[in-house]
Write a protein that holds these residues in place. Sequence first.
Motif, PDB file in Angstrom:
ATOM      1  N   LYS A 265       0.851  -1.189   0.000  1.00  0.00           N
ATOM      2  CA  LYS A 265       0.000   0.000   0.000  1.00  0.00           C
ATOM      3  C   LYS A 265       0.884   1.234   0.000  1.00  0.00           C
ATOM      4  O   LYS A 265       1.784   1.364   0.819  1.00  0.00           O
ATOM      5  CB  LYS A 265      -0.905   0.014   1.236  1.00  0.00           C
ATOM      6  CG  LYS A 265      -1.847   1.206   1.254  1.00  0.00           C
ATOM      7  CD  LYS A 265      -2.781   1.146   2.442  1.00  0.00           C
ATOM      8  CE  LYS A 265      -3.748   2.318   2.423  1.00  0.00           C
ATOM      9  NZ  LYS A 265      -4.620   2.347   3.599  1.00  0.00           N
TER      10      LYS A 265
ATOM     11  N   SER B 258       0.332   5.265   0.243  1.00  0.00           N
ATOM     12  CA  SER B 258      -0.667   6.277   0.581  1.00  0.00           C
ATOM     13  C   SER B 258      -0.078   7.664   0.427  1.00  0.00           C
ATOM     14  O   SER B 258       1.104   7.868   0.697  1.00  0.00           O
ATOM     15  CB  SER B 258      -1.120   6.135   2.034  1.00  0.00           C
ATOM     16  OG  SER B 258      -1.396   4.809   2.347  1.00  0.00           O
TER      17      SER B 258
ATOM     18  N   THR C 275      -4.512   6.728  -2.745  1.00  0.00           N
ATOM     19  CA  THR C 275      -3.829   5.447  -2.548  1.00  0.00           C
ATOM     20  C   THR C 275      -3.479   4.907  -3.930  1.00  0.00           C
ATOM     21  O   THR C 275      -4.226   4.117  -4.502  1.00  0.00           O
ATOM     22  CB  THR C 275      -4.752   4.453  -1.802  1.00  0.00           C
ATOM     23  OG1 THR C 275      -5.305   5.114  -0.669  1.00  0.00           O
ATOM     24  CG2 THR C 275      -3.989   3.238  -1.330  1.00  0.00           C
TER      25      THR C 275
ATOM     26  N   ASN D 176      -2.553  -0.289  -3.888  1.00  0.00           N
ATOM     27  CA  ASN D 176      -3.167  -1.013  -2.775  1.00  0.00           C
ATOM     28  C   ASN D 176      -3.542  -2.399  -3.290  1.00  0.00           C
ATOM     29  O   ASN D 176      -4.706  -2.694  -3.538  1.00  0.00           O
ATOM     30  CB  ASN D 176      -4.378  -0.264  -2.234  1.00  0.00           C
ATOM     31  CG  ASN D 176      -4.855  -0.840  -0.911  1.00  0.00           C
ATOM     32  OD1 ASN D 176      -4.187  -1.678  -0.305  1.00  0.00           O
ATOM     33  ND2 ASN D 176      -6.001  -0.401  -0.458  1.00  0.00           N
ATOM     34  N   ARG D 177      -2.512  -3.238  -3.479  1.00  0.00           N
ATOM     35  CA  ARG D 177      -2.760  -4.580  -4.004  1.00  0.00           C
ATOM     36  C   ARG D 177      -1.553  -5.479  -3.720  1.00  0.00           C
ATOM     37  O   ARG D 177      -0.505  -5.010  -3.330  1.00  0.00           O
ATOM     38  CB  ARG D 177      -3.050  -4.527  -5.500  1.00  0.00           C
ATOM     39  CG  ARG D 177      -1.901  -4.024  -6.347  1.00  0.00           C
ATOM     40  CD  ARG D 177      -2.338  -3.913  -7.812  1.00  0.00           C
ATOM     41  NE  ARG D 177      -1.244  -3.578  -8.691  1.00  0.00           N
ATOM     42  CZ  ARG D 177      -0.820  -2.354  -8.952  1.00  0.00           C
ATOM     43  NH1 ARG D 177      -1.391  -1.312  -8.370  1.00  0.00           N
ATOM     44  NH2 ARG D 177       0.176  -2.146  -9.790  1.00  0.00           N
TER      45      ARG D 177
END
Length: 94
Positions: free
Chosen positions: A38, A40, A51, A54-55
């Motif tokens: 992630k 941010s 974001t 995010n994976r």
Amino acid sequence: HALDSDLPWLGYPYPNPAKEELTIPFRVPERHDQMPVKISILNGTGIEVATPVNRTLGKGNYDVKWYPQGESGLYLIRMKIGQQETKAMKVIIK
């Protein structure tokens, strides 16, 4: 250097300051292969505004682009792999 490839890495975002597009280089180390990643973006008051990643990602070097939509100012980029958080980088949006 062998140790370098074993450490998560958040590179210097460029261009900095940025206006329309920011590239964020980062690395997922071998021992974190196929882990949740992630990245941010936080504004000056610590609120998450984006974001861009995010994976789950495999090991390797990556670049992600962020297109700032908000106001100019100082932002913080934070990377987390699994439960491990790496240092944050500062970026200025004009």
